[in-house]
Design a protein around this motif. Sequence first.
Motif, PDB file in Angstrom:
ATOM      1  N   ASP A   1       0.879  -1.186   0.000  1.00 40.02           N
ATOM      2  CA  ASP A   1       0.000   0.000   0.000  1.00 40.02           C
ATOM      3  C   ASP A   1       0.908   1.225   0.000  1.00 40.02           C
ATOM      4  OD1 ASP A   1      -1.581  -2.197   0.633  1.00 40.02           O
ATOM      5  OD2 ASP A   1      -2.780  -1.136   2.117  1.00 40.02           O
TER       6      ASP A   1
ATOM      7  N   LYS B   1       0.412  -8.205  -1.992  1.00 40.08           N
ATOM      8  CA  LYS B   1      -0.890  -7.621  -2.341  1.00 40.08           C
ATOM      9  C   LYS B   1      -0.753  -6.109  -2.543  1.00 40.08           C
ATOM     10  CE  LYS B   1      -4.209  -6.939   0.816  1.00 40.08           C
ATOM     11  NZ  LYS B   1      -4.587  -5.518   0.658  1.00 40.08           N
TER      12      LYS B   1
ATOM     13  N   ASP C   1      -5.437  -6.058  -5.234  1.00 46.08           N
ATOM     14  CA  ASP C   1      -6.514  -5.687  -4.300  1.00 46.08           C
ATOM     15  C   ASP C   1      -7.270  -4.508  -4.911  1.00 46.08           C
ATOM     16  OD1 ASP C   1      -8.209  -5.272  -2.241  1.00 46.08           O
ATOM     17  OD2 ASP C   1      -6.699  -4.644  -0.788  1.00 46.08           O
TER      18      ASP C   1
ATOM     19  N   THR D   1      -9.281  -9.149  -5.705  1.00 48.35           N
ATOM     20  CA  THR D   1     -10.373  -9.064  -4.726  1.00 48.35           C
ATOM     21  C   THR D   1     -11.627  -8.531  -5.439  1.00 48.35           C
ATOM     22  OG1 THR D   1      -9.606  -6.855  -4.064  1.00 48.35           O
ATOM     23  CG2 THR D   1      -8.887  -8.714  -2.711  1.00 48.35           C
TER      24      THR D   1
ATOM     25  N   LEU E   1     -15.028 -10.677  -0.996  1.00 46.12           N
ATOM     26  CA  LEU E   1     -15.212 -10.066   0.329  1.00 46.12           C
ATOM     27  C   LEU E   1     -16.317 -10.815   1.069  1.00 46.12           C
ATOM     28  CD1 LEU E   1     -15.195  -6.244  -0.577  1.00 46.12           C
ATOM     29  CD2 LEU E   1     -13.265  -7.698   0.043  1.00 46.12           C
TER      30      LEU E   1
ATOM     31  N   THR F   1     -15.453  -8.403   6.380  1.00 42.08           N
ATOM     32  CA  THR F   1     -14.288  -7.523   6.269  1.00 42.08           C
ATOM     33  C   THR F   1     -13.833  -7.004   7.642  1.00 42.08           C
ATOM     34  OG1 THR F   1     -15.695  -5.607   5.764  1.00 42.08           O
ATOM     35  CG2 THR F   1     -14.855  -6.886   3.899  1.00 42.08           C
TER      36      THR F   1
ATOM     37  N   VAL G   1     -12.203 -13.043   1.706  1.00 41.77           N
ATOM     38  CA  VAL G   1     -11.604 -12.065   2.614  1.00 41.77           C
ATOM     39  C   VAL G   1     -12.313 -12.176   3.958  1.00 41.77           C
ATOM     40  CG1 VAL G   1     -11.296  -9.613   3.141  1.00 41.77           C
ATOM     41  CG2 VAL G   1     -10.974 -10.427   0.793  1.00 41.77           C
TER      42      VAL G   1
ATOM     43  N   LEU H   1      -8.056 -14.775   2.684  1.00 43.28           N
ATOM     44  CA  LEU H   1      -7.125 -13.649   2.762  1.00 43.28           C
ATOM     45  C   LEU H   1      -7.542 -12.871   3.999  1.00 43.28           C
ATOM     46  CD1 LEU H   1      -5.019 -11.571   1.733  1.00 43.28           C
ATOM     47  CD2 LEU H   1      -6.858 -10.547   0.365  1.00 43.28           C
TER      48      LEU H   1
ATOM     49  N   PRO I   1      -6.802  -9.722   6.196  1.00 44.15           N
ATOM     50  CA  PRO I   1      -6.170  -8.445   6.533  1.00 44.15           C
ATOM     51  C   PRO I   1      -6.582  -8.018   7.937  1.00 44.15           C
ATOM     52  CG  PRO I   1      -8.013  -8.091   5.035  1.00 44.15           C
ATOM     53  CD  PRO I   1      -8.074  -9.514   5.476  1.00 44.15           C
TER      54      PRO I   1
ATOM     55  N   VAL J   1      -4.223  -7.619  10.729  1.00 41.20           N
ATOM     56  CA  VAL J   1      -3.222  -7.715  11.801  1.00 41.20           C
ATOM     57  C   VAL J   1      -2.295  -6.507  11.643  1.00 41.20           C
ATOM     58  CG1 VAL J   1      -3.274 -10.247  11.914  1.00 41.20           C
ATOM     59  CG2 VAL J   1      -1.519  -9.131  10.532  1.00 41.20           C
TER      60      VAL J   1
ATOM     61  N   ALA K   1      -1.430  -2.851  11.881  1.00 35.62           N
ATOM     62  CA  ALA K   1      -2.011  -1.521  12.105  1.00 35.62           C
ATOM     63  C   ALA K   1      -3.462  -1.559  12.598  1.00 35.62           C
ATOM     64  CB  ALA K   1      -1.900  -0.701  10.827  1.00 35.62           C
ATOM     65  N   GLN K   2      -4.254  -2.563  12.198  1.00 33.16           N
ATOM     66  CA  GLN K   2      -5.666  -2.605  12.616  1.00 33.16           C
ATOM     67  C   GLN K   2      -5.892  -3.410  13.911  1.00 33.16           C
ATOM     68  OE1 GLN K   2      -8.558  -3.253   9.325  1.00 33.16           O
ATOM     69  NE2 GLN K   2      -6.813  -3.013   7.942  1.00 33.16           N
TER      70      GLN K   2
ATOM     71  N   ASN L   1      -2.431 -10.868   5.776  1.00 36.95           N
ATOM     72  CA  ASN L   1      -1.797  -9.664   5.219  1.00 36.95           C
ATOM     73  C   ASN L   1      -1.416  -8.653   6.299  1.00 36.95           C
ATOM     74  OD1 ASN L   1      -1.461  -7.785   2.661  1.00 36.95           O
ATOM     75  ND2 ASN L   1      -2.487  -6.555   4.233  1.00 36.95           N
ATOM     76  N   SER L   2      -0.244  -8.060   6.124  1.00 31.14           N
ATOM     77  CA  SER L   2       0.074  -6.852   6.869  1.00 31.14           C
ATOM     78  C   SER L   2       0.680  -5.870   5.866  1.00 31.14           C
ATOM     79  CB  SER L   2       1.054  -7.146   8.007  1.00 31.14           C
ATOM     80  OG  SER L   2       1.419  -5.924   8.622  1.00 31.14           O
ATOM     81  N   SER L   3       0.173  -4.648   5.862  1.00 29.48           N
ATOM     82  CA  SER L   3       0.696  -3.633   4.933  1.00 29.48           C
ATOM     83  C   SER L   3       1.521  -2.610   5.710  1.00 29.48           C
ATOM     84  CB  SER L   3      -0.455  -2.926   4.196  1.00 29.48           C
ATOM     85  OG  SER L   3      -1.289  -3.848   3.542  1.00 29.48           O
ATOM     86  N   ARG L   4       0.853  -1.622   6.342  1.00 30.65           N
ATOM     87  CA  ARG L   4       1.585  -0.534   7.005  1.00 30.65           C
ATOM     88  C   ARG L   4       2.556  -1.041   8.060  1.00 30.65           C
ATOM     89  NH1 ARG L   4      -3.739   2.634   8.532  1.00 30.65           N
ATOM     90  NH2 ARG L   4      -4.415   0.453   8.562  1.00 30.65           N
TER      91      ARG L   4
HETATM   92  O1  LIG Z   1      -9.426  -6.783   0.695  1.00 28.98           O
HETATM   93  C1  LIG Z   1      -8.576  -6.387   1.505  1.00 28.98           C
HETATM   94  O2  LIG Z   1      -7.391  -6.630   1.336  1.00 28.98           O
HETATM   95  C2  LIG Z   1      -9.028  -5.758   2.759  1.00 28.98           C
HETATM   96  C3  LIG Z   1     -10.242  -6.199   3.264  1.00 28.98           C
HETATM   97  C4  LIG Z   1     -10.604  -5.854   4.568  1.00 28.98           C
HETATM   98  O3  LIG Z   1     -11.601  -6.317   5.097  1.00 28.98           O
HETATM   99  N1  LIG Z   1      -9.796  -5.026   5.281  1.00 28.98           N
HETATM  100  C5  LIG Z   1      -8.631  -4.518   4.776  1.00 28.98           C
HETATM  101  O4  LIG Z   1      -7.938  -3.802   5.504  1.00 28.98           O
HETATM  102  N2  LIG Z   1      -8.261  -4.836   3.483  1.00 28.98           N
HETATM  103  C6  LIG Z   1      -7.031  -4.281   2.893  1.00 28.98           C
HETATM  104  O5  LIG Z   1      -5.902  -4.808   3.580  1.00 28.98           O
HETATM  105  C7  LIG Z   1      -4.886  -3.804   3.759  1.00 28.98           C
HETATM  106  C8  LIG Z   1      -4.686  -3.594   5.249  1.00 28.98           C
HETATM  107  O6  LIG Z   1      -3.613  -2.722   5.476  1.00 28.98           O
HETATM  108  P1  LIG Z   1      -2.936  -2.521   6.911  1.00 28.98           P
HETATM  109  O7  LIG Z   1      -4.035  -2.217   7.879  1.00 28.98           O
HETATM  110  O8  LIG Z   1      -2.018  -1.361   6.701  1.00 28.98           O
HETATM  111  O9  LIG Z   1      -2.220  -3.788   7.270  1.00 28.98           O
HETATM  112  C9  LIG Z   1      -5.391  -2.591   2.998  1.00 28.98           C
HETATM  113  O10 LIG Z   1      -4.876  -2.653   1.674  1.00 28.98           O
HETATM  114  C10 LIG Z   1      -6.891  -2.756   2.959  1.00 28.98           C
HETATM  115  O11 LIG Z   1      -7.481  -2.176   1.822  1.00 28.98           O
END
Ligand SMILES: O=C(O)c1cc(=O)[nH]c(=O)n1[C@@H]1O[C@H](COP(=O)(O)O)[C@@H](O)[C@H]1O
Length: 271
Positions: A22, A58, A91, A118, A142, A145, A184, A206, A208, A210, A212-213, A234-237
């Motif tokens: 991201d 992703k 995504d 997605t 999805l 979510t 998802v 999939l 997401p 963990v 930051a959230q 998934n972990s992004s930030r």
């Molecule tokens: O489809 C997704 O990836 C997604 C679904 C969901 O329910 N929640 C969600 O956070 N995401 C995506 O997963 C990533 C989460 O990012 P971080 O919170 O930074 O780890 C972002 O790209 C969101 O758009």
Amino acid sequence: MNSKELFSQIKSKQSFLCVGLDTDPAKIPQYLQREKDPIFEFNKQIIDHTAEYAVAYKPNIAFYEALGPKGWESLQKTLEYIPKEIFTIADAKRGDIGNTSKLYAKAFFESMDFDSITVAPYMGRDSVLPFLEFKDKWVILLALTSNEGSEDFQIIPSSDGELLFESVLKKSRQWGNPDNLMYVVGATRGENIAKVRALVPDHFFLVPGVGAQGGSLEDVAKYGMSKQCGLLVNSSRGIIYAGKDMDFGKKAGEEAEKLQKEMAILLEKYL
Ligand SMILES: O=C(O)c1cc(=O)[nH]c(=O)n1[C@@H]1O[C@H](COP(=O)(O)O)[C@@H](O)[C@H]1O
């Protein structure tokens, strides 16, 4: 890539980590701004430092399309740079009437060579099926979510008590199979993850949420792991912005390794 190949990569890397790309120009280290393509340079270093711990990448398409044609170019270069054995997820959260979905599928599966995309289920079967017609490609639908607003619709019960996300799962599992359809499921959904797993025992999730959230990796594994692991967390930030300076790649690698080590323990415990 089929589910068996994905599982064998999970076993050999002892990881079910998906790194979310991201990539936000406002958050990448200042010194990269001198590069011709700062977004790609950032992603390249993230991939170099995390690939040994990750089974999937992703890119969130919003971060690229927001930049116009240059963003699409950075995305394409990033996709080509990801090692071939690693699963790729666009995504994009698409889905529209049939003939439009078909072109969304063509955009991400043919013009670009992503393994999966997605898709939002709200418009129903003719909006999802065109994606499933592509051989060796995946839809990630999805279901439940991770965001706060998921409560607005996804957990509304129908007259017989079935929650909306349960109806989505029951209907959509007839459209695909565990080799072309994932779901998802947010890491922040705790015990509800078990409800999803009960309805689709063999499909990959999939997950997401963990990092930051604040979702719990332990809960995800406890409630969501299947016989073939069945999880891409998934972990992004939490990974890509672990460092802010020239050593951001190294810091991202350390974060990814930390998660991989936790995942190895959970695979031992729940598989
Ligand atoms: O489809 C997704 O990836 C997604 C679904 C969901 O329910 N929640 C969600 O956070 N995401 C995506 O997963 C990533 C989460 O990012 P971080 O919170 O930074 O780890 C972002 O790209 C969101 O758009």
